[in-house]
Enzyme design. Structure first.
Site, short mmCIF file in Angstrom:
data_model
loop_
_atom_site.label_atom_id
_atom_site.label_comp_id
_atom_site.label_asym_id
_atom_site.label_seq_id
_atom_site.Cartn_x
_atom_site.Cartn_y
_atom_site.Cartn_z
N HIS A 214 0.46 -1.47 -0.37
CA HIS A 214 -0.05 0.31 -0.01
C HIS A 214 0.80 1.62 -0.08
CE1 HIS A 214 -3.79 -2.56 1.55
NE2 HIS A 214 -3.29 -1.85 0.47
N SER A 218 -0.05 -1.45 -6.26
CA SER A 218 0.28 -2.24 -6.88
C SER A 218 0.72 -1.67 -8.95
CB SER A 218 -1.12 -3.20 -8.04
OG SER A 218 -2.23 -3.49 -7.45
N LYS A 242 -14.26 -7.76 -9.13
CA LYS A 242 -13.00 -8.74 -9.83
C LYS A 242 -12.29 -9.76 -9.45
CE LYS A 242 -9.74 -8.52 -13.16
NZ LYS A 242 -8.67 -6.73 -14.05
N ASP A 243 -11.99 -9.56 -8.09
CA ASP A 243 -10.89 -10.46 -7.08
C ASP A 243 -12.33 -11.12 -6.78
OD1 ASP A 243 -9.22 -9.33 -6.93
OD2 ASP A 243 -8.98 -8.61 -5.25
N GLU A 286 6.36 -33.31 -2.21
CA GLU A 286 4.58 -33.47 -3.06
C GLU A 286 5.72 -32.80 -4.30
OE1 GLU A 286 2.40 -34.95 -1.49
OE2 GLU A 286 1.62 -33.09 -0.64
#
Lengths: 432, 253
Positions: A214, A218, A242-243, A286
């Site tokens: 922040h 972004s 959108k998320d 894994e």
């Protein structure tokens, strides 16, 4: 320019004493301006956060029924699957979300690599992300030991044996990690304890990660800074919705695997209870560790006389992540986004391919052959390329690559040809 | 390019180790099962036949330690049938008020009795070999049900001429290394099915494999049916969220 107007008197009363609503509004709300051109590749950060929450909630629930003791661990997992109400579902959610967590985080990391999100002023943001990745790997490794199946036990034995490679104090450190002379009940107990602890450390670093995010907001697909209000839109409602849509897609894929292919990404061997007297034919970690496993096994020769092959492999394996901490200084190009870096774009995709090759090598026995080429050779070439990408190619690209011209601003290419005034378009939508 | 994609997918799904295992064994032929596919369910009659095969053949050496008598409700037996079935077995209980262990008839809440009290007893009775517990067997092998089925029908009349079998070992087409300590467990009509189904080796192998899939995952049907509902819900939800996203973003473009 806080846009937050609280109508409810109770909320106003709280806000006056604890300004949490304006804090949230500045963090994820309409007062957090975000670049208007973020693509769907920017969804994976929020997905990783949600995956972390799913892991913690399902994990805490599983811990209510799980018994961390070598004699009971395997049986208690079977009891969860068979007799605990919807225990099978909670375990399938926990196991498969861990796989999706890694998929999402790896995409998130490679997104950062492609768009240069690690460059100034976001170096600390990037490094905090790497710390999260390392904590995740430690957590996942210890979690995989808990069901106490064959792969749990032998994976733990192989991985903890890395530490014996450290000169002089290696054996003592390994015994200290095990809590005894071998992987046994003490090991299982401490792994359970730490597996419960580490996710909360991750939460802490995630908060720092978001805090650092922040500070400058972004990065974006063009990799250029926002130049004014016409370049950004409020996080809420644009990116919240959108998320949420991205979350819907994510959950659909996750549910598909949980309900129809719950064992597709696990090892069948782990449905056999751990037996220290019987070593499985192939011990594989894994899948999300396979590239690192390939790097570890790529070193089959001694460096000088102090670093033997084992220590060399361990150094390279840890080095493959450590090197990413130096990425902001290894990549000298002033341009962030690969969209404007004609060569870096291709080297990026070669690196992605290289990581897949490493994963494929990690899944195969080193003495096995692929069309006559031993896997260990393929692994060595791929390992060398991995390090060459960061240590040779990136620094050279910074000098020799001629980036394409950057657009003047974010809104210019987005709105080019459009008749709408940029400022008007960026006005937040009316909401209650 | 196709190969590259396949490689990527292999690495992604962690199936590579399966390829490695297959490389030393033989490819396992795939078999169609009532429980495979998105909507697959168990065939109750088959599970009961499979249980009969397990009980009359396998259970002399192999346990299903995670199964209790009460679990057989899933196979379509009534509570009374299960009580009667349990009562045919004796289990050790105690200590009683005198501090003695005692035997009593089993009840539905008891676990299905083990074939041997411990691993040492099992090995002593089987020439040193340990017959593994079968509860999770169909999940503990790559392509479990197919492998299980192939193993049981994979005993040729004669081993290949160039194979020298070790003492007490038998040849199997699908067992890794081909030498297995278990003799061919099934032969024509070794059980007599209550429902009149012809007890061929293939039929019994298929039935007992289905039964072992159930012992490995008794919740398989619940999982799949719940999955259909969840996926449908999520598709609708995702569609609504997509529409909301479109609507909200429409004033930007």
């Amino acid at each position: 320019m806080s846009g937050l107007q609280l109508k409810n008197p109770v909320l106003r009363w709280i806000e006056y004493r604890l300004p949490i609503f304006s804090f949230l509004d500045h963090s994820l709300g309409s007062s957090y301006p975000s670049p208007r051109n973020l693509s769907y590749w920017w969804n994976f950060g929020s997905l990783a956060g949600i995956a972390l929450v799913i892991m913690i909630v399902s994990g805490i629930t599983l811990a209510m029924q799980y018994t961390p003791h070598v004699d009971y661990a395997f049986d208690s997992v079977q009891r969860i699957d068979r007799d605990v109400n919807f225990g099978w579902l909670i375990r399938d959610i926990h196991v498969n979300t861990s796989f999706f967590f890694f998929i999402v985080v790896y995409i998130h990391v490679f997104r950062g690599l492609y768009y240069g999100s690690y460059k100034a002023p976001r170096e600390l943001l990037w490094m905090l992300g790497l710390v999260i990745l390392i904590l995740m790997m430690a957590t996942a490794f210890m979690g995989y030991v808990l069901p106490w199946g064959q792969m749990s036990f032998w994976g733990a034995t192989v991985i903890t044996n890395f530490f014996t490679a450290i000169p002089i104090v290696g054996d003592s450190i390994t015994t200290w990690l095990w809590g005894g002379p071998a992987v046994d009940n003490a090991t299982l107990n401490r792994f359970f304890s730490l597996h419960y602890l580490f996710p909360f450390l991750i939460v802490g670093v995630v908060i720092l990660h978001i805090w650092a995010l922040h500070r400058f907001g972004s990065n974006n697909p063009l990799g250029i800074d926002t130049k004014g209000p016409q370049d950004s839109i409020p996080f809420h409602p644009y990116y919240t919705v959108k998320d949420l849509f991205g979350l819907g897609v994510f959950l659909t894929f996750l549910a598909l695997v949980i309900f129809f292919f719950p064992d597709s990404m696990g090892e069948p061997e782990n449905y056999i209870e751990a037996n220290p007297l019987s070593t499985p034919a192939h011990i594989v970690p894994e899948w999300y560790f396979l590239p690192f496993y390939a790097i570890l096994r790529a070193v089959t020769f001694d460096f000088l006389w102090i670093i033997d092959a084992k220590l060399g492999g361990v150094i390279l394996m840890f080095g493959s992540i450590i090197i990413l901490f130096f990425l902001p200084w290894l990549d000298r190009s002033p341009v962030r986004s690969s969209a404007f870096r004609p060569y870096h774009k291709w080297f990026f995709w070669i690196l992605v391919l290289d990581c897949f090759v490493l994963g494929w090598v990690g899944a195969n026995a080193p003495d096995a052959e692929f069309h006559g080429v031993p896997f260990v050779i393929i692994g060595q070439v791929a390992t060398a390329y991995y390090f060459a990408h960061f240590l040779v190619i990136l620094p050279l690209l910074g000098i020799f690559e001629r980036p394409k011209p950057l657009p003047a601003s974010i809104s210019e290419p987005v709105l080019s040809g459009g008749g709408m005034a940029a400022g008007a378009a960026a006005k937040p939508m009316e909401k209650a | 390019m196709n190969r590259l994609f396949a490689l990527g997918l292999t690495a992604l799904l962690g199936l590579g180790s399966g390829a490695a295992q297959a490389a030393e064994g033989v490819a396992i032929p795939s078999h169609s099962w009532s429980f495979s596919g998105l909507f697959g369910t168990f065939d109750r009659a088959q599970l009961q036949r499979g249980f009969q095969v397990y009980r009359e053949v396998c259970s002399s050496c192999h346990s299903i330690k995670y199964i209790s008598f009460r679990n057989f409700l899933d196979l379509g037996y009534t509570p009374d049938e299960i009580k009667a079935l349990a009562a045919e077995y004796t289990v050790m209980d105690g200590p009683n008020d005198d501090g003695e262990m005692f035997e009593r008839p089993a009840i539905p809440a008891d676990r299905f009795p083990l074939a041997f009290p411990n691993e040492q007893a099992a090995r002593a009775a089987n020439n040193g070999a340990y017959p593994p517990d079968l509860s999770l067997m169909t999940k503990a092998r790559k392509s479990g049900p197919d492998y299980n089925y192939a193993l049981m029908i994979g005993y040729p009349e004669e081993p290949p001429a160039d194979v020298e079998l070790m003492d007490g070992m038998y040849y199997n087409d699908y067992f890794p290394g081909h030498q297995i300590a278990m003799p061919a467990p099934l032969s024509e009509d070794i059980v007599e099915y209550a429902d009149g189904t012809a007890a061929t080796v293939e039929q019994m192998a298929e039935d007992v494999t289905a039964f072992l899939m159930w012992t490995a995952e008794p919740n398989l049907e619940t999982r799949k049916s719940m999955g259909v509902t969840v996926i449908l819900f999520l598709l609708v939800l995702t569609g609504v969220l997509f529409a909301a996203k479109k609507k909200i973003w429409s004033d930007l473009h």
